[in-house]
Scaffold this motif. Structure first.
Motif, PDB file in Angstrom:
ATOM      1  N   PHE A   2       1.023  -1.093   0.160  1.00 24.21           N
ATOM      2  CA  PHE A   2      -0.135  -0.090  -0.151  1.00 24.21           C
ATOM      3  C   PHE A   2       0.445   0.906   0.043  1.00 24.21           C
ATOM      4  O   PHE A   2       0.509   2.323  -0.146  1.00 24.21           O
ATOM      5  N   ASN A   3       2.388   0.869  -0.268  1.00 29.56           N
ATOM      6  CA  ASN A   3       3.076   1.917   0.315  1.00 29.56           C
ATOM      7  C   ASN A   3       3.809   2.270  -1.176  1.00 29.56           C
ATOM      8  O   ASN A   3       5.054   2.058  -1.123  1.00 29.56           O
ATOM      9  N   VAL A   4       3.340   2.033  -2.196  1.00 28.54           N
ATOM     10  CA  VAL A   4       3.878   1.807  -3.472  1.00 28.54           C
ATOM     11  C   VAL A   4       4.509   2.916  -4.458  1.00 28.54           C
ATOM     12  O   VAL A   4       3.604   3.677  -4.238  1.00 28.54           O
ATOM     13  N   PRO A   5       5.826   3.391  -4.448  1.00 28.88           N
ATOM     14  CA  PRO A   5       6.055   4.509  -4.684  1.00 28.88           C
ATOM     15  C   PRO A   5       5.174   4.976  -6.329  1.00 28.88           C
ATOM     16  O   PRO A   5       4.993   3.462  -7.355  1.00 28.88           O
ATOM     17  N   LEU A  10       2.723   3.665 -11.509  1.00 24.67           N
ATOM     18  CA  LEU A  10       2.047   4.453 -12.919  1.00 24.67           C
ATOM     19  C   LEU A  10       2.527   3.323 -13.639  1.00 24.67           C
ATOM     20  O   LEU A  10       2.060   3.173 -15.195  1.00 24.67           O
ATOM     21  N   ILE A  11       3.798   2.896 -13.586  1.00 21.08           N
ATOM     22  CA  ILE A  11       3.861   2.081 -14.613  1.00 21.08           C
ATOM     23  C   ILE A  11       3.480   0.790 -14.680  1.00 21.08           C
ATOM     24  O   ILE A  11       2.819  -0.562 -15.918  1.00 21.08           O
ATOM     25  N   ALA A  12       3.027   0.272 -13.521  1.00 20.90           N
ATOM     26  CA  ALA A  12       2.303  -1.669 -13.562  1.00 20.90           C
ATOM     27  C   ALA A  12       0.884  -1.179 -13.803  1.00 20.90           C
ATOM     28  O   ALA A  12      -0.053  -1.922 -14.241  1.00 20.90           O
ATOM     29  N   ALA A  13       0.400   0.026 -13.766  1.00 21.65           N
ATOM     30  CA  ALA A  13      -1.216   0.182 -13.570  1.00 21.65           C
ATOM     31  C   ALA A  13      -1.089   0.671 -15.546  1.00 21.65           C
ATOM     32  O   ALA A  13      -1.980   0.141 -16.532  1.00 21.65           O
ATOM     33  N   SER A  14       0.070   1.396 -16.112  1.00 14.43           N
ATOM     34  CA  SER A  14      -0.151   1.315 -17.696  1.00 14.43           C
ATOM     35  C   SER A  14      -0.411   0.353 -18.035  1.00 14.43           C
ATOM     36  O   SER A  14      -0.557  -0.389 -19.604  1.00 14.43           O
ATOM     37  N   MET A  15       0.244  -1.084 -17.665  1.00 13.42           N
ATOM     38  CA  MET A  15       0.131  -2.590 -18.698  1.00 13.42           C
ATOM     39  C   MET A  15      -1.001  -3.009 -19.040  1.00 13.42           C
ATOM     40  O   MET A  15      -1.271  -3.153 -20.487  1.00 13.42           O
ATOM     41  N   PRO A  16      -1.720  -3.205 -17.720  1.00 18.92           N
ATOM     42  CA  PRO A  16      -2.658  -3.953 -18.868  1.00 18.92           C
ATOM     43  C   PRO A  16      -3.830  -2.989 -18.798  1.00 18.92           C
ATOM     44  O   PRO A  16      -4.887  -2.695 -20.173  1.00 18.92           O
ATOM     45  N   ALA A  64       2.796  -6.030 -14.294  1.00 21.89           N
ATOM     46  CA  ALA A  64       2.827  -5.325 -14.349  1.00 21.89           C
ATOM     47  C   ALA A  64       2.802  -5.846 -12.376  1.00 21.89           C
ATOM     48  O   ALA A  64       3.142  -4.545 -11.177  1.00 21.89           O
ATOM     49  N   VAL A  65       2.245  -7.187 -12.692  1.00 26.19           N
ATOM     50  CA  VAL A  65       2.756  -7.481 -10.217  1.00 26.19           C
ATOM     51  C   VAL A  65       3.683  -7.308 -10.057  1.00 26.19           C
ATOM     52  O   VAL A  65       4.827  -7.658  -9.210  1.00 26.19           O
ATOM     53  N   ALA A  66       4.755  -7.882 -11.326  1.00 28.64           N
ATOM     54  CA  ALA A  66       6.468  -8.098 -10.727  1.00 28.64           C
ATOM     55  C   ALA A  66       7.036  -6.804 -10.973  1.00 28.64           C
ATOM     56  O   ALA A  66       7.828  -6.498 -10.289  1.00 28.64           O
ATOM     57  N   ALA A  67       6.080  -5.885 -11.007  1.00 21.73           N
ATOM     58  CA  ALA A  67       6.971  -4.425 -11.939  1.00 21.73           C
ATOM     59  C   ALA A  67       6.834  -3.758 -10.024  1.00 21.73           C
ATOM     60  O   ALA A  67       7.568  -2.714  -9.585  1.00 21.73           O
ATOM     61  N   LEU A  68       4.975  -4.306  -9.466  1.00 19.10           N
ATOM     62  CA  LEU A  68       4.830  -3.544  -8.646  1.00 19.10           C
ATOM     63  C   LEU A  68       6.006  -3.760  -6.780  1.00 19.10           C
ATOM     64  O   LEU A  68       6.415  -3.628  -6.222  1.00 19.10           O
ATOM     65  N   ALA A  69       5.631  -5.422  -7.197  1.00 18.01           N
ATOM     66  CA  ALA A  69       6.855  -6.247  -6.169  1.00 18.01           C
ATOM     67  C   ALA A  69       8.086  -6.047  -6.370  1.00 18.01           C
ATOM     68  O   ALA A  69       8.910  -5.949  -5.195  1.00 18.01           O
ATOM     69  N   PHE A  70       9.065  -5.956  -7.323  1.00 11.89           N
ATOM     70  CA  PHE A  70      10.391  -5.743  -7.624  1.00 11.89           C
ATOM     71  C   PHE A  70      11.045  -3.862  -7.792  1.00 11.89           C
ATOM     72  O   PHE A  70      11.792  -3.526  -7.009  1.00 11.89           O
ATOM     73  N   PHE A 121      12.149  -7.786 -15.787  1.00  9.79           N
ATOM     74  CA  PHE A 121      13.489  -8.936 -15.225  1.00  9.79           C
ATOM     75  C   PHE A 121      14.880  -7.603 -15.157  1.00  9.79           C
ATOM     76  O   PHE A 121      15.118  -7.827 -14.164  1.00  9.79           O
ATOM     77  N   GLY A 122      14.835  -6.661 -15.737  1.00 11.76           N
ATOM     78  CA  GLY A 122      15.822  -5.919 -15.046  1.00 11.76           C
ATOM     79  C   GLY A 122      15.618  -5.310 -13.758  1.00 11.76           C
ATOM     80  O   GLY A 122      16.765  -4.839 -12.430  1.00 11.76           O
ATOM     81  N   LEU A 123      14.422  -4.455 -13.333  1.00  9.92           N
ATOM     82  CA  LEU A 123      14.113  -4.355 -12.183  1.00  9.92           C
ATOM     83  C   LEU A 123      14.224  -5.952 -10.913  1.00  9.92           C
ATOM     84  O   LEU A 123      14.537  -5.679  -9.908  1.00  9.92           O
ATOM     85  N   ILE A 124      14.134  -6.696 -11.742  1.00  2.00           N
ATOM     86  CA  ILE A 124      14.109  -8.542 -10.168  1.00  2.00           C
ATOM     87  C   ILE A 124      15.710  -8.637 -10.324  1.00  2.00           C
ATOM     88  O   ILE A 124      16.268  -8.398  -9.258  1.00  2.00           O
ATOM     89  N   GLY A 125      16.298  -7.765 -11.361  1.00  2.00           N
ATOM     90  CA  GLY A 125      17.971  -8.097 -10.688  1.00  2.00           C
ATOM     91  C   GLY A 125      18.574  -7.126 -10.241  1.00  2.00           C
ATOM     92  O   GLY A 125      19.132  -7.492  -9.103  1.00  2.00           O
ATOM     93  N   ALA A 126      18.013  -5.875 -10.017  1.00  5.64           N
ATOM     94  CA  ALA A 126      18.331  -4.947  -9.295  1.00  5.64           C
ATOM     95  C   ALA A 126      17.980  -5.250  -7.703  1.00  5.64           C
ATOM     96  O   ALA A 126      18.930  -5.562  -7.168  1.00  5.64           O
TER      97      ALA A 126
END
Length: 147
Positions: A2-5, A10-16, A64-70, A121-126
């Motif tokens: 609930f405290n997502v930057p 915006l990136i995650a919401a843009s995907m769907p 979108a879920v992976a972008a939110l998580a990572f 996957f760049g976010l996951i790696g970072a």
């Protein structure tokens, strides 16, 4: 969760959201996809625009879920002043480099590629590198060292 930057949200919401509009395009957006043959022909735009397209609802939602998580911990590490801009640039560079890598490996292919998976996957790696248990794994020619 609930405290997502904001930039990550915006990136995650843009995907769907973009996939919803993509479905209404005459060619499902494939004219904006990236195909490795584009590199041979000097067309570079698909390296970026392919990240805005997805292959289906599952593809868009999983990215979108992976972008939110990572993306959340990575964005927090960049800070709040210039952090959102740096995060967005990092995300875009990861996606473009992933598409470029695909294009170089599959040189000359006309099969299109879509999705933000390379950027994600760049976010996951970072996140893995920056937030791991602070142990680094190094490979050398004879064995693996964990320090």
């Amino acid at each position: 969760m609930f405290n997502v930057p904001l930039v990550v949200l915006l990136i995650a919401a843009s995907m769907p959201t973009l996939y919803l509009f993509q479905r209404d395009l005459p060619d499902m957006g494939m004219s904006m996809a990236f195909a490795p043959i584009d590199l041979e022909q000097g067309r570079w735009g698909g390296l970026l625009t392919a990240m805005l397209l997805h292959g289906g609802w599952t593809h868009a939602i999983m990215n979108a879920v992976a972008a939110l998580a990572f993306g959340t911990p990575v964005a927090r590490l960049f800070g709040t002043k210039v952090g959102p801009t740096v995060f967005l640039l990092f995300y875009l560079v990861c996606g473009v480099l992933a598409s470029l890598g695909y294009g170089l490996i599959h040189w000359g292919s006309s099969e299109p590629m879509v999705g933000a998976s390379g950027a994600v996957f760049g976010l996951i790696g970072a996140a893995t590198r920056l937030l791991g248990d602070r142990k680094s794994t190094r490979l050398n020619s004879s064995h693996v060292e964990i320090s």
